[in-house]
Scaffold this active site. Structure first.
Site, PDB file in Angstrom:
ATOM      1  N   CYS A   6       0.832  -1.130  -0.034  1.00 58.93           N
ATOM      2  CA  CYS A   6      -0.032  -0.108  -0.024  1.00 58.93           C
ATOM      3  C   CYS A   6       0.865   1.360   0.003  1.00 58.93           C
ATOM      4  CB  CYS A   6      -0.993   0.113   1.265  1.00 58.93           C
ATOM      5  SG  CYS A   6      -2.435  -1.081   1.041  1.00 58.93           S
ATOM      6  N   ASP A  29      10.310  -6.534  -8.452  1.00 55.46           N
ATOM      7  CA  ASP A  29      10.634  -7.293  -6.949  1.00 55.46           C
ATOM      8  C   ASP A  29      11.861  -6.804  -6.570  1.00 55.46           C
ATOM      9  OD1 ASP A  29       9.347  -9.878  -5.512  1.00 55.46           O
ATOM     10  OD2 ASP A  29      11.405  -9.291  -4.830  1.00 55.46           O
ATOM     11  N   HIS A  45      -6.667  -3.291  -1.136  1.00 59.21           N
ATOM     12  CA  HIS A  45      -5.754  -4.300  -0.175  1.00 59.21           C
ATOM     13  C   HIS A  45      -6.608  -5.380  -0.063  1.00 59.21           C
ATOM     14  CE1 HIS A  45      -2.933  -5.243   2.978  1.00 59.21           C
ATOM     15  NE2 HIS A  45      -4.146  -5.763   3.521  1.00 59.21           N
ATOM     16  N   ASN A  85       2.178 -17.003  -3.402  1.00 56.73           N
ATOM     17  CA  ASN A  85       2.214 -17.532  -2.005  1.00 56.73           C
ATOM     18  C   ASN A  85       1.322 -17.059  -1.065  1.00 56.73           C
ATOM     19  OD1 ASN A  85       4.659 -18.652  -2.858  1.00 56.73           O
ATOM     20  ND2 ASN A  85       5.898 -16.633  -2.497  1.00 56.73           N
ATOM     21  N   GLY A  91       5.181 -19.256   2.449  1.00 58.35           N
ATOM     22  CA  GLY A  91       6.380 -18.111   2.440  1.00 58.35           C
ATOM     23  C   GLY A  91       5.634 -16.904   2.074  1.00 58.35           C
ATOM     24  N   THR A  93       5.199 -13.234   2.554  1.00 56.08           N
ATOM     25  CA  THR A  93       5.799 -12.466   3.538  1.00 56.08           C
ATOM     26  C   THR A  93       5.261 -11.027   3.562  1.00 56.08           C
ATOM     27  OG1 THR A  93       7.557 -11.637   1.790  1.00 56.08           O
ATOM     28  CG2 THR A  93       8.015 -13.524   3.299  1.00 56.08           C
ATOM     29  N   HIS A  96      -0.260  -8.701   1.147  1.00 57.62           N
ATOM     30  CA  HIS A  96      -1.194  -7.823   0.270  1.00 57.62           C
ATOM     31  C   HIS A  96      -1.076  -8.772  -1.086  1.00 57.62           C
ATOM     32  CE1 HIS A  96      -2.420  -3.895  -1.635  1.00 57.62           C
ATOM     33  NE2 HIS A  96      -2.282  -4.471  -2.655  1.00 57.62           N
ATOM     34  N   HIS A  98      -0.726 -10.565  -4.363  1.00 56.63           N
ATOM     35  CA  HIS A  98       0.632 -10.241  -5.265  1.00 56.63           C
ATOM     36  C   HIS A  98       0.655 -11.537  -5.881  1.00 56.63           C
ATOM     37  CE1 HIS A  98       2.803 -11.082  -1.593  1.00 56.63           C
ATOM     38  NE2 HIS A  98       3.810 -11.609  -2.339  1.00 56.63           N
ATOM     39  N   HIS A 100       3.815 -13.428  -8.615  1.00 55.76           N
ATOM     40  CA  HIS A 100       5.082 -13.023  -9.044  1.00 55.76           C
ATOM     41  C   HIS A 100       5.178 -13.480 -10.388  1.00 55.76           C
ATOM     42  CE1 HIS A 100       7.146 -13.086  -4.777  1.00 55.76           C
ATOM     43  NE2 HIS A 100       5.858 -13.502  -4.523  1.00 55.76           N
TER      44      HIS A 100
HETATM   45  P1  DGP Z   1       6.055 -13.216  -1.061  1.00 57.63           P
HETATM   46  O1  DGP Z   1       7.182 -13.893  -0.203  1.00 57.63           O
HETATM   47  O2  DGP Z   1       5.301 -13.996  -1.886  1.00 57.63           O
HETATM   48  O3  DGP Z   1       5.186 -12.459  -0.052  1.00 57.63           O
HETATM   49  O4  DGP Z   1       6.637 -12.054  -1.844  1.00 57.63           O
HETATM   50  C1  DGP Z   1       6.846 -10.804  -1.394  1.00 57.63           C
HETATM   51  C2  DGP Z   1       7.751 -10.157  -2.188  1.00 57.63           C
HETATM   52  O5  DGP Z   1       7.838  -8.899  -2.206  1.00 57.63           O
HETATM   53  C3  DGP Z   1       9.318 -10.646  -2.094  1.00 57.63           C
HETATM   54  O6  DGP Z   1       9.790 -11.344  -3.535  1.00 57.63           O
HETATM   55  C4  DGP Z   1      10.217  -9.423  -2.071  1.00 57.63           C
HETATM   56  C5  DGP Z   1       9.206  -8.224  -2.542  1.00 57.63           C
HETATM   57  N1  DGP Z   1       9.390  -7.058  -1.814  1.00 57.63           N
HETATM   58  C6  DGP Z   1       9.272  -6.797  -0.197  1.00 57.63           C
HETATM   59  N2  DGP Z   1       9.465  -5.434  -0.007  1.00 57.63           N
HETATM   60  C7  DGP Z   1       9.532  -4.897  -1.089  1.00 57.63           C
HETATM   61  C8  DGP Z   1       9.776  -3.538  -1.409  1.00 57.63           C
HETATM   62  O7  DGP Z   1       9.782  -2.759  -0.553  1.00 57.63           O
HETATM   63  N3  DGP Z   1       9.629  -3.200  -2.748  1.00 57.63           N
HETATM   64  C9  DGP Z   1       9.773  -4.221  -3.624  1.00 57.63           C
HETATM   65  N4  DGP Z   1       9.894  -3.838  -4.753  1.00 57.63           N
HETATM   66  N5  DGP Z   1       9.440  -5.336  -3.542  1.00 57.63           N
HETATM   67  C10 DGP Z   1       9.383  -5.957  -2.272  1.00 57.63           C
END
Ligand code: DGP
Length: 112
Positions: A6, A29, A45, A85, A91, A93, A96, A98, A100
Protein backbone atom coordinates in the site's frame (compact mmCIF):
# COMPACT_ATOMS: atom_id res chain seq x y z
CA UNK A 1 -2.41 0.68 7.26
CA UNK A 2 1.07 -0.74 7.79
CA UNK A 3 1.35 -2.49 4.42
CA UNK A 4 4.51 -2.24 2.31
CA UNK A 5 2.61 -2.61 -0.95
CA UNK A 6 0.00 0.00 0.00
CA UNK A 7 2.95 2.33 0.70
CA UNK A 8 4.38 1.53 -2.74
CA UNK A 9 0.98 2.37 -4.27
CA UNK A 10 0.85 5.70 -2.44
CA UNK A 11 4.45 6.51 -3.42
CA UNK A 12 5.64 6.53 0.19
CA UNK A 13 8.04 3.69 -0.71
CA UNK A 14 9.76 4.03 -4.11
CA UNK A 15 9.49 1.25 -6.69
CA UNK A 16 10.36 0.59 -10.30
CA UNK A 17 6.92 0.43 -11.87
CA UNK A 18 6.37 -1.30 -15.21
CA UNK A 19 2.57 -0.98 -15.45
CA UNK A 20 -0.25 0.84 -13.68
CA UNK A 21 -3.94 1.40 -14.32
CA UNK A 22 -7.06 2.13 -12.24
CA UNK A 23 -7.11 -1.21 -10.43
CA UNK A 24 -3.66 -2.82 -10.59
CA UNK A 25 0.03 -1.98 -10.43
CA UNK A 26 3.16 -3.93 -11.44
CA UNK A 27 6.72 -3.23 -10.30
CA UNK A 28 10.05 -5.03 -10.12
CA UNK A 29 10.64 -7.25 -7.09
CA UNK A 30 13.34 -5.85 -4.79
CA UNK A 31 14.81 -9.37 -4.34
CA UNK A 32 14.63 -10.92 -7.83
CA UNK A 33 14.63 -14.70 -8.12
CA UNK A 34 14.94 -14.68 -11.92
CA UNK A 35 16.35 -12.32 -14.58
CA UNK A 36 12.83 -10.89 -14.92
CA UNK A 37 10.84 -10.75 -11.66
CA UNK A 38 7.83 -8.46 -11.47
CA UNK A 39 5.06 -8.30 -8.88
CA UNK A 40 1.50 -7.57 -9.97
CA UNK A 41 -0.85 -6.36 -7.25
CA UNK A 42 -4.40 -5.07 -6.95
CA UNK A 43 -4.75 -1.49 -5.71
CA UNK A 44 -7.40 -2.74 -3.32
CA UNK A 45 -5.84 -4.18 -0.17
CA UNK A 46 -6.76 -7.86 -0.41
CA UNK A 47 -4.68 -9.70 2.22
CA UNK A 48 -4.13 -12.95 0.31
CA UNK A 49 -5.56 -15.41 -2.21
CA UNK A 50 -7.61 -16.82 0.67
CA UNK A 51 -9.53 -13.52 0.83
CA UNK A 52 -10.71 -13.59 -2.79
CA UNK A 53 -14.51 -13.53 -3.02
CA UNK A 54 -17.13 -13.14 -5.77
CA UNK A 55 -17.12 -9.41 -4.92
CA UNK A 56 -13.38 -8.83 -5.48
CA UNK A 57 -12.31 -11.60 -7.88
CA UNK A 58 -12.61 -9.56 -11.10
CA UNK A 59 -9.28 -7.91 -10.37
CA UNK A 60 -7.60 -11.32 -10.42
CA UNK A 61 -8.75 -11.91 -14.00
CA UNK A 62 -7.48 -8.45 -14.88
CA UNK A 63 -4.13 -9.20 -13.25
CA UNK A 64 -3.76 -12.21 -15.55
CA UNK A 65 -4.53 -10.02 -18.57
CA UNK A 66 -1.75 -7.70 -17.41
CA UNK A 67 0.57 -10.69 -16.91
CA UNK A 68 0.00 -11.81 -20.52
CA UNK A 69 0.68 -8.28 -21.78
CA UNK A 70 3.80 -7.78 -19.62
CA UNK A 71 5.21 -11.20 -20.51
CA UNK A 72 5.30 -10.12 -24.16
CA UNK A 73 6.66 -6.65 -23.41
CA UNK A 74 9.39 -8.09 -21.18
CA UNK A 75 10.42 -10.65 -23.79
CA UNK A 76 9.29 -13.80 -22.01
CA UNK A 77 8.35 -15.50 -25.28
CA UNK A 78 9.68 -18.93 -24.23
CA UNK A 79 7.45 -19.04 -21.16
CA UNK A 80 7.33 -17.79 -17.62
CA UNK A 81 6.23 -18.74 -14.14
CA UNK A 82 3.44 -17.08 -12.12
CA UNK A 83 3.53 -17.66 -8.36
CA UNK A 84 1.20 -16.73 -5.55
CA UNK A 85 2.29 -17.54 -2.02
CA UNK A 86 -0.70 -17.70 0.33
CA UNK A 87 -0.10 -17.75 4.06
CA UNK A 88 3.00 -18.13 6.21
CA UNK A 89 3.40 -21.83 5.47
CA UNK A 90 3.65 -21.06 1.75
CA UNK A 91 6.15 -18.24 2.30
CA UNK A 92 3.87 -15.21 1.96
CA UNK A 93 5.84 -12.38 3.54
CA UNK A 94 3.76 -9.39 2.37
CA UNK A 95 0.09 -9.65 3.34
CA UNK A 96 -1.24 -7.84 0.25
CA UNK A 97 -2.29 -10.09 -2.63
CA UNK A 98 0.43 -10.28 -5.27
CA UNK A 99 1.47 -12.48 -8.14
CA UNK A 100 5.12 -13.03 -9.01
CA UNK A 101 5.83 -12.99 -12.76
CA UNK A 102 9.22 -14.59 -13.29
CA UNK A 103 11.11 -15.46 -16.45
CA UNK A 104 14.39 -15.42 -18.28
CA UNK A 105 15.60 -18.76 -16.91
CA UNK A 106 14.44 -22.38 -16.66
CA UNK A 107 12.33 -23.49 -13.70
CA UNK A 108 12.05 -26.87 -12.03
CA UNK A 109 8.85 -28.56 -10.88
CA UNK A 110 7.60 -29.19 -8.29
CA UNK A 111 8.70 -25.95 -6.69
CA UNK A 112 10.23 -26.43 -3.24
P1 DGP B 1 6.00 -13.17 -0.93
O1 DGP B 1 7.15 -13.87 -0.24
O2 DGP B 1 5.29 -14.07 -1.93
O3 DGP B 1 5.08 -12.50 0.07
O4 DGP B 1 6.66 -12.04 -1.82
C1 DGP B 1 6.91 -10.75 -1.38
C2 DGP B 1 7.89 -10.15 -2.34
O5 DGP B 1 7.89 -8.77 -2.15
C3 DGP B 1 9.33 -10.63 -2.16
O6 DGP B 1 9.76 -11.33 -3.32
C4 DGP B 1 10.14 -9.35 -1.97
C5 DGP B 1 9.17 -8.28 -2.40
N1 DGP B 1 9.30 -7.05 -1.65
C6 DGP B 1 9.26 -6.90 -0.30
N2 DGP B 1 9.39 -5.61 0.03
C7 DGP B 1 9.51 -4.93 -1.15
C8 DGP B 1 9.68 -3.54 -1.46
O7 DGP B 1 9.72 -2.67 -0.61
N3 DGP B 1 9.79 -3.22 -2.78
C9 DGP B 1 9.73 -4.17 -3.78
N4 DGP B 1 9.87 -3.75 -5.03
N5 DGP B 1 9.57 -5.47 -3.51
C10 DGP B 1 9.47 -5.84 -2.21
Amino acid sequence: MDCIFCKILSGEIPSKKVYEDETVCAFYDVDPQAPVHVLIIPKEHIPSAAAITPENSAVVAHIFEVIAKLSKELGLTEGFRVVNNCGDIAGQTVKHLHFHLMGGREFTWPAG
